[in-house]
Structures are given as C-alpha cells and as structure tokens.
Design a protein around this motif. Structure first.
Motif, PDB file in Angstrom:
ATOM      1  N   THR A 199       0.830  -1.208   0.000  1.00  0.00           N
ATOM      2  CA  THR A 199       0.000   0.000   0.000  1.00  0.00           C
ATOM      3  C   THR A 199       0.861   1.254   0.000  1.00  0.00           C
ATOM      4  O   THR A 199       0.551   2.255  -0.661  1.00  0.00           O
ATOM      5  CB  THR A 199      -0.919   0.004   1.230  1.00  0.00           C
ATOM      6  N   ILE A 200       1.967   1.218   0.740  1.00  0.00           N
ATOM      7  CA  ILE A 200       2.862   2.370   0.794  1.00  0.00           C
ATOM      8  C   ILE A 200       3.449   2.663  -0.579  1.00  0.00           C
ATOM      9  O   ILE A 200       3.466   3.816  -1.040  1.00  0.00           O
ATOM     10  CB  ILE A 200       3.989   2.130   1.814  1.00  0.00           C
ATOM     11  N   LEU A 201       3.919   1.627  -1.281  1.00  0.00           N
ATOM     12  CA  LEU A 201       4.531   1.824  -2.591  1.00  0.00           C
ATOM     13  C   LEU A 201       3.522   2.384  -3.587  1.00  0.00           C
ATOM     14  O   LEU A 201       3.847   3.259  -4.399  1.00  0.00           O
ATOM     15  CB  LEU A 201       5.113   0.506  -3.097  1.00  0.00           C
ATOM     16  N   GLN A 202       2.297   1.894  -3.510  1.00  0.00           N
ATOM     17  CA  GLN A 202       1.264   2.409  -4.395  1.00  0.00           C
ATOM     18  C   GLN A 202       0.973   3.880  -4.086  1.00  0.00           C
ATOM     19  O   GLN A 202       0.820   4.708  -4.993  1.00  0.00           O
ATOM     20  CB  GLN A 202      -0.013   1.575  -4.247  1.00  0.00           C
ATOM     21  N   ALA A 203       0.918   4.223  -2.800  1.00  0.00           N
ATOM     22  CA  ALA A 203       0.664   5.607  -2.406  1.00  0.00           C
ATOM     23  C   ALA A 203       1.819   6.511  -2.804  1.00  0.00           C
ATOM     24  O   ALA A 203       1.618   7.686  -3.147  1.00  0.00           O
ATOM     25  CB  ALA A 203       0.430   5.681  -0.899  1.00  0.00           C
ATOM     26  N   ILE A 204       3.058   5.990  -2.776  1.00  0.00           N
ATOM     27  CA  ILE A 204       4.215   6.768  -3.214  1.00  0.00           C
ATOM     28  C   ILE A 204       4.087   7.118  -4.696  1.00  0.00           C
ATOM     29  O   ILE A 204       4.301   8.269  -5.101  1.00  0.00           O
ATOM     30  CB  ILE A 204       5.520   6.001  -2.949  1.00  0.00           C
TER      31      ILE A 204
END
Length: 878
Positions: A286-291
């Motif tokens: 989820t973090i990578l997608q939000a980045i």
C-alpha cells in the motif's frame, strides 16, 4: 508528511506567460530556448537563441534572443555580478536597439549593485540641493531601489536619515509579511510617507500582508496603487497571477514564484494524506502504491516540489525499513542526497530515539555538515558548525554510557585514524571543536555540565580552559574556587575568589564565599596545629561586614576559643567561651557549637559536651531550639556539626513542648538532623507538627513522613511519598516532586499513582496519626491504594503462602537464640575480626526484618558518617 512541506496559499488558478508572436520561429526552437531559461541554464539559452537568430534573422528570433539575454542579465545581478551585468546590458543595447524597452530598469539595478547607489543618494546630504535635483534623485531611487537592505545600510547617508530609516522599517515589515500572516499594525509603517520615493514599497508590503490574510480585494487595491515605473511594480504581475488573474508580462522567474506559492494544493494534499495513512498502516504494498500516486500528483501540480517530496519519502521509507530499490522505482528514481536530505534523515533517526538510531543520527549529522559546507550553507569553521557540534554532543548524551563506552573502545582498538574520522562518538571532541569555533558562554557551560559526570578532574580541566579563553566569565571561576575548597586548597581557592571579586564584587556567590573560605582556612590551620596562621585568617574574617551578621560572631568566638585552647591559654579560652554563650544566649548551644568546631578541627578530645544532668531544666527544655540554631550556623559556615546521641534523645523528648516556637525552616533543619542520625522517631514527630500546620508546606512534611517511616509493612511510606508528589505537583513545588521520585526509584512502588483526592485523603489520615508506628499499631491501612504492590516482609509473605526468607521463623521469645545459631554456622572471612562480623550480621538481620534494601544497608554501614551541615552527595540511581 504534508506539514513538512512549504505551506502555500491556494488560489483559484494561475497564469501563463503569453507566447511570442513570430510566425517564422518554429515552435520547437521557441520551446527549447524557453525551457533552458526556465531550467536556469541562461548562458546555454543565449547561445541557442544566437544560433536561431543567426539562421532566421526575424523580429521574432531577435525578441527571443533579447529575452534570453534578459534572463542571463538578471541571473548575473542576482549573483552580485553587477559589473558583468552592466557590461552585458551595454553590449545588448549596442547590438539590438529594440532591447532597450525589454531591459529597461536592469541597467539601473546593475549600476546600483555595482556601487552606484551610494553615488546616487550622496547629494541628498547637501542642504543646498535644488528641488529639481532632489526630485530627480528620488525618482531614480523609486525606480531602481530593488534592495531595501542595501539602502538601509547605505554608508553615504547618516543612520538617522529619513530614507535609511524608511528602508529599515520596510525591510523589517517585508520580512515579517513574507513569513506569514501579520496584523495591520505590523505594516502600518509611519516612517514611510506618501511622498517618499519608497511609498510603492509600502503599498507592496501591505499587499503581501493582505495576500497572506486572504484579503484579496484589499490586496488588489494596493497592487493597483503601485507606480508602474517603480521597482516594486516588477512584482505586481506575479502577485496578480497568485490572486487568480491572467496578466501579461510574467517573467520566468515570476512564473516560478507563482508556481511555488499558489498551486492548487487540494489534489496533492489528498495524495500526501493517503501516503501518511499508508505509512501508519505499515503495509509495504500500500505504501509503494501511495508513493507512486503522490509523486504523480506532485509532478502535475507542483513540479518544483518534486525533489523535496522524494527526499521526504526516501527518509520516511528508510525509517520504516522499506526496500530502497522498490521505493526508488515507485518514485521514478532516487532522491538527491544533499544537505537538506541528510538533515531530514538525522532528525528522523533522532525521533525514533533508540540507541542504534542515535548513533546513526550523529553519523548523518556529520554527513550533513560536510555537504552543507560544500553547498555553502555555512562555513566549516563558523558558528553554525559549532552549534551543530553542540547538538551532536546532546544526541550522544541520550545514549547509555555503557554502550557509548563499548563503541569508543572498539574504535580505539582499530586505529587512531578511525578515531579522528569518528570524532562524533566522543563528546569531549565535539565540545572542544564547538568551543574552539565559537567560544560562547553557553558552549562552555554545556561542556562543563557534561564533564561533571565524567572522570574526576575532567570538569576542572574544562573550567580552566573556559577561564583561559573567557577570563571575565564568573561561572568557571566560582566552579574552580569551590573545587579547590573541596580539596582544602584554601589558598588557591582564595586566589580564584580574588579574581571573582575584581569582576563582580556584589555577586551573591562571591559575597558569601570569602567568609566561608576564610573559615575553612582557619579550620585547616587548626587541624595542622598552626594557631598563629589560624589567628591571621581570623583577624581577616573579623574585618568582613558579613562576619557580624546573625549568629556568626558566635562562630568566630568559637574559633578563637580553639586557637587559645591549642596554645593552652585557658583564661583567654574561657573569655571566648563566655562570648559564644552571650551571643547564642544558651550554655547548651555554646557547648554544642564548640564541640562541633573541635570535631571539625580534629581536636574532638579537647572538647566534650557536658553531661545532660549538668544542664538546668530550662536549658534542657530549650534543647530543640539550641540544636536547630547551632546546626543552621554550622551549615552557614560549611562545617559538619555533630550532636551527641544522648543530646538527640533529650531533644526528641523536649520537642513536643517546644515545636510551636519553631518555624517551618527550623522544623526542616531539625528533621534533617533526625534523619541523618537515624532518629526516625524524632523525624516522625516533626512531620506531625508540620502536617498540623497545613498550608503550602503540607507536601514537604508528608514527604518527611515518608522518609521517617520504616520501609517494611504494607507500603505506607510509599503511599506517603506518592501523595506528597501529587500535592507538590498541584502547587508546582518541583523540588519536592523530584525528591519523592528519587525516594521511590527502583522500589516495587515506583509505578504507584494517586489521584489528587486520594493524596488529600492520605494527608488527612497522616495528620491524625501522631504516634510512631509499631508492630501492633502500624498506622493507616492503604491497601486500597496499593493494589498489587504487596509487601515483602516475612509476615506478609507467609500470609500469602510464599517463602518468607531466612528470618521468617524467628519469634520474639527465642529470636536471639536462633540468630546466634545462624551466626555460629556462618563462614566468616579470614581477614575480618569476629567483633566486626557480629556487628555486620546483626545489622543485616535487622535490615532484613524491616525490609531494607541491600543498597540502603551498604550505604548506611560503609557510606559517609552521620555528620550533617556540610555538603552531601546524592546517591546515584541504579
């Protein structure tokens, strides 16, 4: 994460610079040159525009070339290369006459940057200057004065000149208005009149203030009032664009300003908030997608912020242990590792706060220092670097001493070169560097405070270095004076005192010190059996006005008594004894003071207090007041005052009748006597008297009750300590709070808490409990407050079905026999006398039965003796 970015003012929209009208100029060539200008590559843009104009030679290509020259000239001016800018302007004027309108104003700016400002305004000093000439100069200032600071500091005009005063006021108001919202009073600027050549600057500052307050209509009115031929007019198009308009003539620099202050932030804010939530959820996917989403939105809405965003994401991802490669892929590339990045990373590791990250924070701060110097943030040997060294030392101070010692030992074993490279693991090196670069008072004070916790003598060395570099600072002198005094080096201590007196003779520490040091010197000479030298110092003491204050004349008379006693002059000694009795108004007090002075001078055998039976009934009744008076005098003169045991017993007997005549301070003094001599019944009685008085000292005497209670039982002492801390917090008596916390430290009650109502209940119950606790009458029951904090005394452990300990089965009738049997069976160290072994065994058995800790027992048995009135070292928390 959003809060770490520049807080920009959102607007309804933005404007773009109109395209040049040139049919013969290809769209690709035009865009290429403009992109170079926007990227700050002005020199390359000029060369490219030259090639285009050489090939096409049209009005459009000439206009493009002039625009490139204009950007190049402006960059030179901003780099303070005014001479180069002026030469380039003249060259462009000569080759391209059409450029005059485009470059109008820059020639004046370059001239003013090159030193023309002083020549321009210097004639304003002439009172005979014609009105026409003055008006011309003021018009030129209004048109060319783009640097308020330069005008405010212009040496050609006196500091009180109205123009300099107006420029200074405008500079301050401009900085305040651009830092954030300010009120009308901050930009009122009465120093700038409507007819001033800087009047347009006043309008601009007010417009900026309205802009940040969200008063768009007022901002537009101020902008419209700015003269079109004045220096501030150059910012009007940019500000109109920030307000949502689409004015023509926005330069690339103005366009960048508009972009950085007025982009539509809603989409970016939403993306960053989603990224924050992803980090909080600790889900890597989820973090990578939000980045990816945050970077995409930032590129679209605020491209000038993209690098900062990538740096923040990189740091936060590293602190969250994300894969560096995956994060860089999500961002579309690695972030720039510049000074800003290293500072951000170091702060992040400090926030985590665990030892490993604190060490890495220091490493990263060093990387920041090197990069910041390379980037020109500050000089390597400037005060900023000194501040950074102090900060790194502060970070090291948060590390456990054991861990820091292990790290330093490992580094030292490898090589001296590595020690130099990893200097930031050595607080002394950091402090030394900081003080060498910026020998400021605060730098040396921090270094000294750190050194006080180090090896013996280290703080003294730092203080000596401090005194050498800053000889007029009082703190190192007073510290060195006190350190020498502790070692009985009174001659050296008095030398430091003389220096302090020359700097500030009315300093409280200095005024008190001479009398105290002379008294110590007299006592030292008495110890060495040198009555002549002692008498010389006594004569010097008597010349001091403070020696005649309060009961101090009694102390001087006691010292003279000892000098005469050493010489065998009994008649003179009797005279001085009579003087002590006269000043103190009590034979008992005089006998006790002389006894204390004799003990301090190591001649105790020469003076033994009289037996109590020889004291009259009135003298015995006044014994508590006499003890308090003598102890306070001894404390004032910094000597340890001993009180015979039988005198303390009688003092406790007489206390209930004499307590009403003692004030709060005297009660506390007598309580310290009771505690230091382990007369806990006396301390308990004093706490009762203090609690009955109530008022603001209630917390102090409740803490005294805790200190006087046995540490066994069901934790009554701990409840009293916690209650005292709670009451003290309400009255902001932080010294009482700290003492209570220290008393509870490392006990099983250190996490006990009470509400304010419960603390008041404890105070009320203790006030009613006048009798010292016994086995049959232990006092108030606080089990409701203690909860799971159970007592570990043998009886309580047995009641809970637990092993009660080696002394649990000792009964009152046969306890002595059992103790004797245990002692006989014990193995005594071969080098210990049996008598000493028996004393230690008996004390240990008593301590075990009342629940006393091993540390407390050892401190009591082999620590400092029962003296009081002098300096006492606080025990280190374990």
């Amino acid at each position: 994460m959003w809060n770490k970015f520049k807080k920009n003012r959102p607007s309804a929209g933005g404007g773009a610079a109109p395209a040049l009208d040139g049919a013969a100029l290809s769209a690709g060539a035009d865009a290429s040159v403009r992109q170079l200008i926007a990227n700050g590559k002005h020199k390359v843009a000029v060369e490219a525009a030259k090639e285009i104009h050489k090939a096409q030679a049209t009005a459009a290509s000439e206009a493009l070339l002039v625009e490139a020259y204009a950007a190049r000239i402006q960059s030179l001016i901003e780099q303070n290369l005014a001479a180069e800018a002026k030469a380039l302007i003249e060259l462009v004027y000569e080759r391209y006459p059409s450029a005059r309108e485009r470059l109008n104003g820059r020639n004046g700016s370059a001239g003013m940057h090159a030193g023309g400002l002083e020549e321009l305004v210097r004639p304003l000093n002439d009172p005979e200057l014609s009105a026409e000439r003055r008006a011309a100069i003021e018009t030129a200032v209004a048109r060319e004065a783009g640097d308020l600071r330069a005008l405010a500091e212009c040496a050609a005009l006196p500091a009180e000149h109205a123009l300099r005063q107006a420029a200074s006021a405008l500079q301050r108001a401009f900085l305040a208005a651009t830092a954030g919202p300010v009120g009308e009073e901050a930009v009122e600027l009465p120093e700038v009149s409507r007819r001033s050549p800087l009047a347009s600057w006043k309008l601009l500052v007010r417009a900026i203030a309205c802009f940040y307050r969200g008063e768009d209509a007022a901002c537009r009115r101020y902008l419209e009032a700015i003269g079109p031929e004045t220096a501030p007019a150059r910012l009007v198009p940019a500000m109109q664009a920030m307000l949502g308009g689409k004015p023509a003539g926005v330069t690339p620099a103005a366009a960048a300003l508009v972009s950085s202050t007025s982009f539509d932030s809603a989409a970016l804010r939403k993306a960053l908030e989603a990224l924050d939530r992803a980090f909080a959820a600790h889900k890597h996917g989820t973090i990578l997608q939000a980045i990816r989403e945050a970077v995409r939105v930032c590129r679209e809405t605020a491209p000038d912020q993209i690098e900062r965003l990538k740096q923040h994401i990189s740091v936060r991802s590293a602190l969250a242990d994300l894969s560096i490669e995956k994060v860089q892929t999500a961002m579309g590339g690695a972030s720039r590792h510049d000074a800003y990045f290293y500072r951000l990373f170091a702060r992040g590791m400090e926030e985590i706060g665990d030892p490993e990250n604190l060490v890495m924070a220091c490493t990263t701060w060093d990387a920041f220092r090197q990069e910041a110097v390379r980037e020109g943030w500050f000089k390597a040997n400037g005060p900023e670097a000194a501040t950074l060294y102090l900060h790194m030392a502060g970070v090291l101070g948060k590390l456990p001493l054991e861990l820091l010692g292990v790290l330093r030992e490992n580094v030292s074993r490898q090589s001296k070169k590595l020690v130099e490279e990893l200097y930031f693991l050595y607080p002394e090196k950091l402090y030394e560097r900081a003080c060498a670069l910026d020998p400021h008072f605060e730098s040396f004070a921090q270094w000294t405070n750190w050194a006080k916790r180090g090896r013996r003598g280290q703080a003294e060395q730092v203080a000596e270095a401090w005194h050498k570099i800053r000889p007029l600072d009082m703190e190192p002198i007073l510290f060195l004076m006190e350190e020498k005094e502790k070692r009985n080096a009174f001659h050296t201590s008095l030398q430091y005192l003389a220096k302090a007196e020359r700097i500030d003779s009315v300093h409280p520490g200095v005024r008190r010190a001479r009398l105290r040091l002379l008294a110590g010197s007299v006592v030292r000479h008495l110890q060495q059996k040198k009555p002549n030298l002692a008498e010389e110092k006594l004569a010097e003491m008597e010349t001091l006005p403070q020696s005649q204050q309060g009961d101090r004349p009694a102390f001087l008379a006691a010292l003279r008594y000892m000098v005469c006693a050493l010489r065998g002059a009994s008649d003179s000694a009797a005279t001085h004894r009579a003087e002590v009795e006269r000043v103190l108004g009590s034979k008992a007090a005089a006998a006790l003071l002389i006894f204390g002075v004799a003990q301090a001078a190591k001649h105790g055998a020469m003076e033994i207090p009289p037996p109590l039976q020889t004291l009259g009934r009135k003298e015995r009744a006044m014994l508590p007041e006499a003890v308090v008076r003598v102890v306070e005098l001894a404390k004032d003169m910094q000597i340890n005052q001993s009180v015979p045991r039988d005198w303390l017993v009688e003092t406790a007997e007489q206390f209930p009748r004499s307590s009403p005549s003692l004030d709060v301070g005297q009660l506390q003094t007598l309580a310290e006597v009771g505690l230091s001599t382990e007369r806990f019944e006396l301390a308990y009685a004093i706490s009762t008297a203090g609690l009955e008085r109530g008022g603001p000292t209630e917390a102090t005497f409740l803490l005294l009750r805790a200190r006087s209670l046995p540490k066994s039982g069901e934790g009554r002492w701990a409840v009293c300590a916690v209650g005292a801390a709670q009451l003290a917090r309400q009255r902001r008596q932080m010294d009482v709070v700290e003492e209570a916390v220290e008393l509870l430290a490392d006990s099983r009650f250190d996490d006990l808490t009470l509400t304010p109502e419960q603390a008041s209940t404890v105070a009320r119950k203790e006030k009613a409990e006048r009798a010292f606790p016994t086995a049959r009458r232990p006092g108030p029951d606080y089990r409701e407050f203690l909860g799971e904090s159970l007592c570990d005394c043998p009886d309580c452990r047995r009641a809970r079905g637990e092993a009660a300990g080696p002394f649990a089965d000792l009964e009152e009738d046969d306890g002595d026999d059992d103790l004797e049997a245990i002692f006989e069976a014990a193995e005594i160290p071969p080098d210990m006398p049996p008598e000493i072994a028996r004393i230690l065994f008996e004390e240990a058995s008593k301590a075990a039965q009342r629940g006393e800790s091993l540390d407390s027992l050892l401190n009591r048995l082999i620590g400092p003796g029962p003296g009081f009135g002098g300096r006492r070292k606080k025990g280190r928390r374990r």
